[in-house]
Design a protein around this motif. Sequence first.
Motif, PDB file in Angstrom:
ATOM      1  N   GLU A 174     -10.261   0.497  -9.953  1.00 15.79           N
ATOM      2  CA  GLU A 174      -8.921   0.078 -10.353  1.00 15.79           C
ATOM      3  C   GLU A 174      -8.308   1.154 -11.247  1.00 15.79           C
ATOM      4  O   GLU A 174      -8.947   1.652 -12.167  1.00 15.79           O
ATOM      5  CB  GLU A 174      -8.977  -1.246 -11.109  1.00 15.79           C
ATOM      6  CG  GLU A 174      -7.618  -1.836 -11.393  1.00 15.79           C
ATOM      7  CD  GLU A 174      -7.710  -3.213 -12.005  1.00 15.79           C
ATOM      8  OE1 GLU A 174      -7.621  -3.300 -13.242  1.00 15.79           O
ATOM      9  OE2 GLU A 174      -7.878  -4.180 -11.247  1.00 15.79           O
ATOM     10  N   VAL A 175      -7.055   1.511 -10.966  1.00 12.62           N
ATOM     11  CA  VAL A 175      -6.335   2.493 -11.773  1.00 12.62           C
ATOM     12  C   VAL A 175      -5.082   1.832 -12.338  1.00 12.62           C
ATOM     13  O   VAL A 175      -4.541   0.890 -11.750  1.00 12.62           O
ATOM     14  CB  VAL A 175      -5.952   3.754 -10.963  1.00 12.62           C
ATOM     15  CG1 VAL A 175      -7.171   4.516 -10.520  1.00 12.62           C
ATOM     16  CG2 VAL A 175      -5.102   3.404  -9.766  1.00 12.62           C
ATOM     17  N   GLU A 204      -3.506   0.240  -3.275  1.00 16.51           N
ATOM     18  CA  GLU A 204      -2.973  -1.098  -3.028  1.00 16.51           C
ATOM     19  C   GLU A 204      -2.582  -1.687  -4.371  1.00 16.51           C
ATOM     20  O   GLU A 204      -3.409  -1.777  -5.287  1.00 16.51           O
ATOM     21  CB  GLU A 204      -3.995  -1.991  -2.332  1.00 16.51           C
ATOM     22  CG  GLU A 204      -3.432  -3.367  -2.010  1.00 16.51           C
ATOM     23  CD  GLU A 204      -4.374  -4.220  -1.180  1.00 16.51           C
ATOM     24  OE1 GLU A 204      -3.974  -5.328  -0.840  1.00 16.51           O
ATOM     25  OE2 GLU A 204      -5.486  -3.762  -0.891  1.00 16.51           O
ATOM     26  N   ILE A 205      -1.332  -2.087  -4.505  1.00 14.10           N
ATOM     27  CA  ILE A 205      -0.812  -2.595  -5.762  1.00 14.10           C
ATOM     28  C   ILE A 205      -1.340  -4.012  -5.971  1.00 14.10           C
ATOM     29  O   ILE A 205      -1.171  -4.886  -5.117  1.00 14.10           O
ATOM     30  CB  ILE A 205       0.742  -2.590  -5.771  1.00 14.10           C
ATOM     31  CG1 ILE A 205       1.262  -1.200  -5.401  1.00 14.10           C
ATOM     32  CG2 ILE A 205       1.269  -3.046  -7.115  1.00 14.10           C
ATOM     33  CD1 ILE A 205       0.799  -0.081  -6.290  1.00 14.10           C
ATOM     34  N   VAL A 206      -1.978  -4.228  -7.141  1.00 12.10           N
ATOM     35  CA  VAL A 206      -2.563  -5.524  -7.455  1.00 12.10           C
ATOM     36  C   VAL A 206      -1.596  -6.361  -8.283  1.00 12.10           C
ATOM     37  O   VAL A 206      -1.360  -7.525  -8.008  1.00 12.10           O
ATOM     38  CB  VAL A 206      -3.895  -5.349  -8.210  1.00 12.10           C
ATOM     39  CG1 VAL A 206      -4.464  -6.698  -8.633  1.00 12.10           C
ATOM     40  CG2 VAL A 206      -4.891  -4.591  -7.356  1.00 12.10           C
ATOM     41  N   LYS A 238       0.859  -1.179   0.000  1.00  8.06           N
ATOM     42  CA  LYS A 238       0.000   0.000   0.000  1.00  8.06           C
ATOM     43  C   LYS A 238       0.896   1.229   0.000  1.00  8.06           C
ATOM     44  O   LYS A 238       1.871   1.293   0.751  1.00  8.06           O
ATOM     45  CB  LYS A 238      -0.906   0.026   1.224  1.00  8.06           C
ATOM     46  CG  LYS A 238      -1.978  -1.029   1.202  1.00  8.06           C
ATOM     47  CD  LYS A 238      -2.905  -0.891   2.384  1.00  8.06           C
ATOM     48  CE  LYS A 238      -3.988  -1.947   2.358  1.00  8.06           C
ATOM     49  NZ  LYS A 238      -4.884  -1.838   3.512  1.00  8.06           N
ATOM     50  N   ILE A 239       0.558   2.203  -0.858  1.00  9.06           N
ATOM     51  CA  ILE A 239       1.333   3.443  -0.926  1.00  9.06           C
ATOM     52  C   ILE A 239       0.378   4.622  -0.913  1.00  9.06           C
ATOM     53  O   ILE A 239      -0.776   4.506  -1.319  1.00  9.06           O
ATOM     54  CB  ILE A 239       2.224   3.499  -2.196  1.00  9.06           C
ATOM     55  CG1 ILE A 239       1.388   3.384  -3.476  1.00  9.06           C
ATOM     56  CG2 ILE A 239       3.292   2.421  -2.158  1.00  9.06           C
ATOM     57  CD1 ILE A 239       2.164   3.661  -4.743  1.00  9.06           C
ATOM     58  N   LYS A 240       0.870   5.755  -0.429  1.00 12.08           N
ATOM     59  CA  LYS A 240       0.107   7.002  -0.449  1.00 12.08           C
ATOM     60  C   LYS A 240       0.726   7.902  -1.503  1.00 12.08           C
ATOM     61  O   LYS A 240       1.907   8.243  -1.427  1.00 12.08           O
ATOM     62  CB  LYS A 240       0.152   7.687   0.920  1.00 12.08           C
ATOM     63  CG  LYS A 240      -0.614   6.939   1.984  1.00 12.08           C
ATOM     64  CD  LYS A 240      -0.586   7.662   3.305  1.00 12.08           C
ATOM     65  CE  LYS A 240      -1.376   6.895   4.348  1.00 12.08           C
ATOM     66  NZ  LYS A 240      -1.339   7.555   5.657  1.00 12.08           N
ATOM     67  N   VAL A 241      -0.084   8.282  -2.499  1.00 16.49           N
ATOM     68  CA  VAL A 241       0.382   9.112  -3.604  1.00 16.49           C
ATOM     69  C   VAL A 241      -0.429  10.402  -3.624  1.00 16.49           C
ATOM     70  O   VAL A 241      -1.408  10.553  -2.893  1.00 16.49           O
ATOM     71  CB  VAL A 241       0.249   8.368  -4.957  1.00 16.49           C
ATOM     72  CG1 VAL A 241       1.091   7.107  -4.960  1.00 16.49           C
ATOM     73  CG2 VAL A 241      -1.195   8.034  -5.273  1.00 16.49           C
ATOM     74  N   VAL A 261       1.403  -0.836 -14.088  1.00 18.30           N
ATOM     75  CA  VAL A 261       1.123  -1.302 -12.730  1.00 18.30           C
ATOM     76  C   VAL A 261      -0.353  -1.072 -12.466  1.00 18.30           C
ATOM     77  O   VAL A 261      -0.867   0.032 -12.663  1.00 18.30           O
ATOM     78  CB  VAL A 261       1.989  -0.546 -11.693  1.00 18.30           C
ATOM     79  CG1 VAL A 261       1.581  -0.911 -10.286  1.00 18.30           C
ATOM     80  CG2 VAL A 261       3.455  -0.819 -11.923  1.00 18.30           C
ATOM     81  N   LYS A 262      -1.047  -2.132 -12.028  1.00 23.08           N
ATOM     82  CA  LYS A 262      -2.463  -2.020 -11.690  1.00 23.08           C
ATOM     83  C   LYS A 262      -2.598  -1.876 -10.184  1.00 23.08           C
ATOM     84  O   LYS A 262      -1.931  -2.576  -9.420  1.00 23.08           O
ATOM     85  CB  LYS A 262      -3.231  -3.248 -12.167  1.00 23.08           C
ATOM     86  CG  LYS A 262      -3.368  -3.326 -13.667  1.00 23.08           C
ATOM     87  CD  LYS A 262      -4.237  -4.475 -14.076  1.00 23.08           C
ATOM     88  CE  LYS A 262      -4.329  -4.511 -15.593  1.00 23.08           C
ATOM     89  NZ  LYS A 262      -5.163  -5.626 -16.058  1.00 23.08           N
ATOM     90  N   ALA A 263      -3.477  -0.952  -9.784  1.00 22.33           N
ATOM     91  CA  ALA A 263      -3.692  -0.697  -8.362  1.00 22.33           C
ATOM     92  C   ALA A 263      -5.167  -0.424  -8.109  1.00 22.33           C
ATOM     93  O   ALA A 263      -5.890  -0.022  -9.024  1.00 22.33           O
ATOM     94  CB  ALA A 263      -2.853   0.493  -7.905  1.00 22.33           C
ATOM     95  N   VAL A 264      -5.587  -0.649  -6.871  1.00 23.88           N
ATOM     96  CA  VAL A 264      -6.968  -0.387  -6.455  1.00 23.88           C
ATOM     97  C   VAL A 264      -6.938   0.741  -5.437  1.00 23.88           C
ATOM     98  O   VAL A 264      -6.102   0.754  -4.529  1.00 23.88           O
ATOM     99  CB  VAL A 264      -7.599  -1.655  -5.836  1.00 23.88           C
ATOM    100  CG1 VAL A 264      -8.971  -1.359  -5.280  1.00 23.88           C
ATOM    101  CG2 VAL A 264      -7.671  -2.764  -6.857  1.00 23.88           C
TER     102      VAL A 264
END
Length: 103
Positions: free
Chosen positions: A32-33, A97-99, A19-22, A59-62
């Motif tokens: 999903e982004v 959250e990186i998927v 998990k990252i904060k951007v 990179v796919k993330a939610v």
Amino acid sequence: MYAVVKTGGKQYKVAAGEKIKVEQIAADVGQEVVLDQVLAVGAGADLKIGAPLVDGASVKAVVVAHGRHDKVRIFKMRRRKHYQKHGGHRQNFTELEIVGIAG
């Protein structure tokens, strides 16, 4: 497998499940982004570096949540001039959250 992505003018090293904060992204919670500005992709000793971006990598993330960071206090003062100024700033963020990593 890990990747270095660029978003919001900053670079982040990410791996699946982290998990990252951007900087704030205009997306709803649960959506999903896809982060397509990938600067490097690595798996163990194998590393692929882009010039400046890696072709076909993404990179796919939610989106987990939106929020605001803690307040940064700003204090300005000029000695002997009877000048004091107080301020503050709270930056918005999006927690991702990186998927998965493709490329």
